[in-house]
Design a protein around this motif. Structure first.
Motif, PDB file in Angstrom:
ATOM      1  N   TYR A  85      59.834 -34.404   4.401  1.00  0.00           N
ATOM      2  CA  TYR A  85      58.429 -34.797   4.422  1.00  0.00           C
ATOM      3  C   TYR A  85      57.681 -34.214   5.626  1.00  0.00           C
ATOM      4  N   GLU A  86      58.391 -33.499   6.474  1.00  0.00           N
ATOM      5  CA  GLU A  86      57.770 -32.838   7.616  1.00  0.00           C
ATOM      6  C   GLU A  86      57.563 -31.351   7.364  1.00  0.00           C
ATOM      7  N   LYS A  87      58.234 -30.804   6.347  1.00  0.00           N
ATOM      8  CA  LYS A  87      58.107 -29.384   6.046  1.00  0.00           C
ATOM      9  C   LYS A  87      56.733 -29.077   5.461  1.00  0.00           C
ATOM     10  N   ASP A  93      59.452 -40.646 -13.286  1.00  0.00           N
ATOM     11  CA  ASP A  93      59.365 -40.262 -11.887  1.00  0.00           C
ATOM     12  C   ASP A  93      57.908 -40.017 -11.524  1.00  0.00           C
ATOM     13  N   GLU A  94      57.506 -40.473 -10.353  1.00  0.00           N
ATOM     14  CA  GLU A  94      56.137 -40.291  -9.911  1.00  0.00           C
ATOM     15  C   GLU A  94      55.886 -38.823  -9.563  1.00  0.00           C
ATOM     16  N   PRO A  95      54.650 -38.345  -9.775  1.00  0.00           N
ATOM     17  CA  PRO A  95      54.348 -36.944  -9.431  1.00  0.00           C
ATOM     18  C   PRO A  95      54.316 -36.735  -7.924  1.00  0.00           C
ATOM     19  N   LEU A  96      54.532 -35.498  -7.520  1.00  0.00           N
ATOM     20  CA  LEU A  96      54.499 -35.137  -6.114  1.00  0.00           C
ATOM     21  C   LEU A  96      53.064 -35.217  -5.594  1.00  0.00           C
ATOM     22  N   VAL A  97      52.885 -35.829  -4.430  1.00  0.00           N
ATOM     23  CA  VAL A  97      51.570 -35.952  -3.805  1.00  0.00           C
ATOM     24  C   VAL A  97      51.603 -35.226  -2.461  1.00  0.00           C
ATOM     25  N   PRO A 131      57.268 -41.659  -0.351  1.00  0.00           N
ATOM     26  CA  PRO A 131      57.102 -42.968  -0.985  1.00  0.00           C
ATOM     27  C   PRO A 131      57.289 -44.079   0.037  1.00  0.00           C
ATOM     28  N   SER A 132      56.807 -45.251  -0.280  1.00  0.00           N
ATOM     29  CA  SER A 132      56.880 -46.371   0.664  1.00  0.00           C
ATOM     30  C   SER A 132      58.327 -46.666   1.047  1.00  0.00           C
ATOM     31  N   GLY A 133      58.554 -46.763   2.354  1.00  0.00           N
ATOM     32  CA  GLY A 133      59.880 -47.099   2.851  1.00  0.00           C
ATOM     33  C   GLY A 133      60.823 -45.925   2.971  1.00  0.00           C
ATOM     34  N   PRO A 189      52.763 -32.026 -12.939  1.00  0.00           N
ATOM     35  CA  PRO A 189      54.039 -31.719 -13.593  1.00  0.00           C
ATOM     36  C   PRO A 189      55.246 -31.724 -12.662  1.00  0.00           C
ATOM     37  N   ILE A 190      55.019 -31.823 -11.341  1.00  0.00           N
ATOM     38  CA  ILE A 190      56.128 -31.737 -10.387  1.00  0.00           C
ATOM     39  C   ILE A 190      56.535 -33.139  -9.957  1.00  0.00           C
ATOM     40  N   PRO A 191      57.778 -33.542 -10.176  1.00  0.00           N
ATOM     41  CA  PRO A 191      58.214 -34.876  -9.755  1.00  0.00           C
ATOM     42  C   PRO A 191      58.377 -34.954  -8.242  1.00  0.00           C
ATOM     43  N   SER A 192      58.196 -36.139  -7.695  1.00  0.00           N
ATOM     44  CA  SER A 192      58.337 -36.315  -6.251  1.00  0.00           C
ATOM     45  C   SER A 192      59.749 -36.016  -5.772  1.00  0.00           C
ATOM     46  N   SER A 193      60.714 -36.123  -6.673  1.00  0.00           N
ATOM     47  CA  SER A 193      62.103 -35.853  -6.306  1.00  0.00           C
ATOM     48  C   SER A 193      62.384 -34.362  -6.148  1.00  0.00           C
ATOM     49  N   ALA A 194      61.410 -33.479  -6.465  1.00  0.00           N
ATOM     50  CA  ALA A 194      61.633 -32.035  -6.395  1.00  0.00           C
ATOM     51  C   ALA A 194      61.891 -31.567  -4.972  1.00  0.00           C
ATOM     52  N   ILE A 195      61.367 -32.293  -3.967  1.00  0.00           N
ATOM     53  CA  ILE A 195      61.579 -31.866  -2.576  1.00  0.00           C
ATOM     54  C   ILE A 195      62.873 -32.408  -2.005  1.00  0.00           C
ATOM     55  N   GLU A 196      63.553 -33.271  -2.742  1.00  0.00           N
ATOM     56  CA  GLU A 196      64.843 -33.784  -2.296  1.00  0.00           C
ATOM     57  C   GLU A 196      65.915 -32.715  -2.475  1.00  0.00           C
ATOM     58  N   PRO A 197      67.028 -32.795  -1.737  1.00  0.00           N
ATOM     59  CA  PRO A 197      68.133 -31.850  -1.956  1.00  0.00           C
ATOM     60  C   PRO A 197      68.625 -31.915  -3.399  1.00  0.00           C
TER      61      PRO A 197
END
Length: 388
Positions: A345-347, A295-299, A337-339, A246-254
């Protein structure tokens, strides 16, 4: 003559009554001002620190009447209480039972620990109240292991002595496959608006007392955990991957948003619910639709350890929160995500490690909740012959 005396007497009575009323009003205002000034003149920083320490030192959830009582003392107390009862994402506090279903703070790790009871195959999650690795703590969640012919279930509850799926304290479960290499985390309530329920035999055990009629009860998958097979028997920590559905990958973005539940629709009034049931829809739900790409889920994946030549072992920096080497120890970070790359992504989003024979620390942050973090850590306790 008599008329003039009557008017004078009446006017004197009016003046006297008015004077008494004004004096009583002034006395009441002075009394209220005195009572208000005792608390209003206290520095905001000191009052905030006092109330936060009182809340943090409690080893159980506060009742509704206690919270309302604190908020009605005066305006200063009311403003401070508003800060304390905010979501963990903002306040960094777990004040009410619903807090275990809400994402943790963005800027820091929320420190917890797990106690394992081998005799009953029970696991208890506590919130750290001090800097000690394992103190008395505030009880948050409990889980019990149930072995099945083809799988293993971990029932997660708000009460250590009530592990029934039909109970109002049941909030979810963790289920493994036969080998213990793949797990699915199920939430007893929909994690976001529009979530799809997985049909299972456990659905029929969900009693009508668990949730309100407006919320469907069942099993909602919220995470898929997989451990990489180690067929060659190479040395090193386990490798795992967690897909947070349920968590989108964009959730960790500002500015990113994760779905947040704001109410346990229980019959008990102690949960201090708020309305509406969902604060916001998941970014996945909002973006899915005509002309929009879902949006892709958070991995989440293991943070790569480094080999310590002097100690001759794999090492991770747990910032002093882990003291015993164990194959169960891990740190999870977001998979970019690729690229893409960036500090987000280090936290470390979740870290888990051993500090005693049956005591383990569990620290987590946004965008996962205490319930999701606890379920992921439970998967590490399960036996994995093919992964070690």
């Amino acid at each position: 003559m008599n008329l003039d005396c009557g008017l004078r007497t009446r006017s004197c009575r009016v003046i006297q009554d008015t004077s008494m009323a004004v004096a009583a009003s002034e006395l009441e205002e002075d009394d209220d001002g005195l009572r208000q000034s005792c608390w209003a003149n206290m520095p905001q920083e000191l009052l905030r620190e006092v109330l936060i320490r009182i809340e943090s030192s409690e080893n159980k959830w506060p009742s509704r009447k206690d919270v309302v009582g604190c908020a009605t003392v005066c305006r200063s107390w009311r403003e401070i209480m508003k800060e304390i009862v905010k979501r963990p994402e903002i306040s960094g506090l777990l004040t009410f039972p619903i807090s275990v279903k809400q994402p943790g703070p963005r800027e820091s790790l929320l420190q917890c620990f797990i106690k394992r009871k081998r005799s009953t195959q029970t696991y208890l999650l506590y919130l750290n109240l001090t800097q000690a690795l394992a103190d008395d703590g505030k009880f948050l969640l409990a889980a019990r292991k149930f072995r099945r012919p083809t799988c293993t279930d971990y029932i997660i509850s708000l009460h250590a002595d009530d592990m029934s799926k039909g109970s109002s304290r049941y909030i979810g479960k963790l289920r493994s496959n036969f080998l213990g290499t793949k797990f699915i985390v199920y939430d007893g309530l929909p994690p976001h608006d529009g979530a799809k329920m997985t049909k299972s035999r456990s659905t029929k055990f969900m009693g009508s007392t668990q949730v309100s009629p407006r919320v469907p009860a069942g099993s909602y998958p919220v995470a898929h955990i997989s451990y990489e097979l180690n067929m060659l028997g190479s040395r090193g920590p386990r490798r795992m991957q967690c897909i947070m559905d349920p968590i989108p990958s964009s959730a960790i973005e500002p500015g990113g948003v994760a779905p947040t539940q704001t109410e346990f629709p229980l019959s008990s009034g102690e949960s201090f619910p708020s309305i509406p049931f969902f604060r916001s829809r998941s970014s996945c739900t909002e973006k899915s639709g005509p002309g929009n790409q879902r949006d892709e889920p958070l991995v989440l994946k293991n943070k790569s350890p480094r080999w310590h030549e002097q100690l001759q072992c794999w090492c991770l920096n747990f910032q002093g929160r882990v003291t015993v080497a164990s194959v169960k120890n891990f740190q999870l970070v977001a998979t970019p995500p690729s690229g893409q790359s960036g500090p987000q992504y280090e936290k470390v989003i979740l870290q888990f490690g051993k500090v005693g024979k049956d005591v383990f620390t569990m620290d987590y942050r946004y965008p996962i909740s205490a319930f999701q973090a606890f379920a992921i850590c439970l998967s590490s306790f399960d036996t994995k012959i093919a992964c070690e």
